[in-house]
Design a protein around this motif. Sequence first.
Motif, PDB file in Angstrom:
ATOM      1  N   ALA A   1      27.612  28.716  11.554  1.00 58.71           N
ATOM      2  CA  ALA A   1      28.011  30.020  11.023  1.00 58.71           C
ATOM      3  C   ALA A   1      29.457  29.992  10.542  1.00 58.71           C
ATOM      4  CB  ALA A   1      27.847  31.086  12.094  1.00 58.71           C
ATOM      5  N   PRO A   2      29.776  30.731   9.488  1.00 53.97           N
ATOM      6  CA  PRO A   2      31.168  30.849   9.051  1.00 53.97           C
ATOM      7  C   PRO A   2      31.937  31.778   9.982  1.00 53.97           C
ATOM      8  CG  PRO A   2      29.774  32.261   7.726  1.00 53.97           C
ATOM      9  CD  PRO A   2      28.850  31.489   8.631  1.00 53.97           C
ATOM     10  N   ASP A   3      33.250  31.748   9.878  1.00 52.60           N
ATOM     11  CA  ASP A   3      34.085  32.661  10.656  1.00 52.60           C
ATOM     12  C   ASP A   3      33.698  34.101  10.350  1.00 52.60           C
ATOM     13  OD1 ASP A   3      35.439  30.514  11.661  1.00 52.60           O
ATOM     14  OD2 ASP A   3      37.177  30.716  10.344  1.00 52.60           O
ATOM     15  N   GLY A   4      33.706  34.918  11.377  1.00 56.91           N
ATOM     16  CA  GLY A   4      33.447  36.340  11.193  1.00 56.91           C
ATOM     17  C   GLY A   4      32.008  36.760  11.390  1.00 56.91           C
ATOM     18  N   ALA A   5      31.073  35.825  11.481  1.00 55.38           N
ATOM     19  CA  ALA A   5      29.664  36.186  11.687  1.00 55.38           C
ATOM     20  C   ALA A   5      29.473  36.643  13.134  1.00 55.38           C
ATOM     21  CB  ALA A   5      28.756  35.005  11.373  1.00 55.38           C
ATOM     22  N   ALA A   6      28.937  37.845  13.304  1.00 52.04           N
ATOM     23  CA  ALA A   6      28.836  38.417  14.641  1.00 52.04           C
ATOM     24  C   ALA A   6      27.728  39.453  14.698  1.00 52.04           C
ATOM     25  CB  ALA A   6      30.167  39.055  15.048  1.00 52.04           C
ATOM     26  N   VAL A   7      27.251  39.719  15.921  1.00 53.99           N
ATOM     27  CA  VAL A   7      26.218  40.731  16.164  1.00 53.99           C
ATOM     28  C   VAL A   7      26.645  41.569  17.364  1.00 53.99           C
ATOM     29  CG1 VAL A   7      23.808  41.170  16.756  1.00 53.99           C
ATOM     30  CG2 VAL A   7      24.396  39.200  15.327  1.00 53.99           C
ATOM     31  N   ASP A   8      26.584  42.887  17.215  1.00 57.03           N
ATOM     32  CA  ASP A   8      26.837  43.820  18.312  1.00 57.03           C
ATOM     33  C   ASP A   8      25.557  44.600  18.579  1.00 57.03           C
ATOM     34  OD1 ASP A   8      29.442  42.972  18.037  1.00 57.03           O
ATOM     35  OD2 ASP A   8      30.118  44.772  16.978  1.00 57.03           O
TER      36      ASP A   8
END
Length: 273
Positions: A60-67
């Motif tokens: 994954a690239p920087d900044g990929a996230a799940v909340d």
Amino acid sequence: MPKPRSTLAAAVLLAVLTPLTACGQEEGAGSGGAGDPDLPLTGTHWTVAAVTVDGSRAQAPDGAAVDFAEDGRAQGSTGCNRFGAGVAVDGATVTVTQEEVTERGCPDDRQRFETAFLAAFTGPLKGTLEDGVLTLASPDGGKKVELTAEPSAPLRGTTWKVDGLVSLDTAASLPAGAEDKARLVIGADGKVTGNLGCNNFSATAKIDEKARTLTVEGPAATTRMMCGSPQMTLETKLYELLDGPLSYRLEHRTLTLTDGAGEGLTARAEQAQ
């Protein structure tokens, strides 16, 4: 008068089977008959580590996230665009229904990862959680999302790297060639410092954490360097944005600042070195 043999045999058989039936019911209740406990996802935040689709694994690239929010939804970033989805958890099964994705243009590698992520993070997924790592896999195992637990970033003291511009409900990438320098840090004393895309700046801000507002008091002081057109275009936009009251939204490791007209920026928390 003695009971008929058939009636007596039935009574004996019932007496024998009743405790066996009760025993079987208790055993079923204690062995997962009521279902496995739900994965504890509500209110948790994750960094996307990698995605696998059809045997091809991509970091994954920087900044990929799940909340995972408390209202049965997931939101986050693909490393390119923001997304929102409905989520239902039943034991170890996490069913994701993609609902919206912004339409920001991004470099090809981030666009490819986004396509893979959205393909994998949808439908019924089998979840496993171990040592702070959450893996969500499709029933056939052909698609998999790997997530790692990550604490939320505080508003103050975090280096926020500007990664996009917003206008009402529309998100856009930064001007090409101006993606790397713009960042800001909000100090405990309310001082805001950083870079506007070309020049360094400093300003004093009043922060109301209850109202979620940040108001720069007076014009920002900047250095006097000359830069290329993309950097100067971004700098002008950010300088004008900071000249007035802003609303802020803090979502795990993403900060959004907007003015009264809905114009603003998004920034992500940089990893501590």
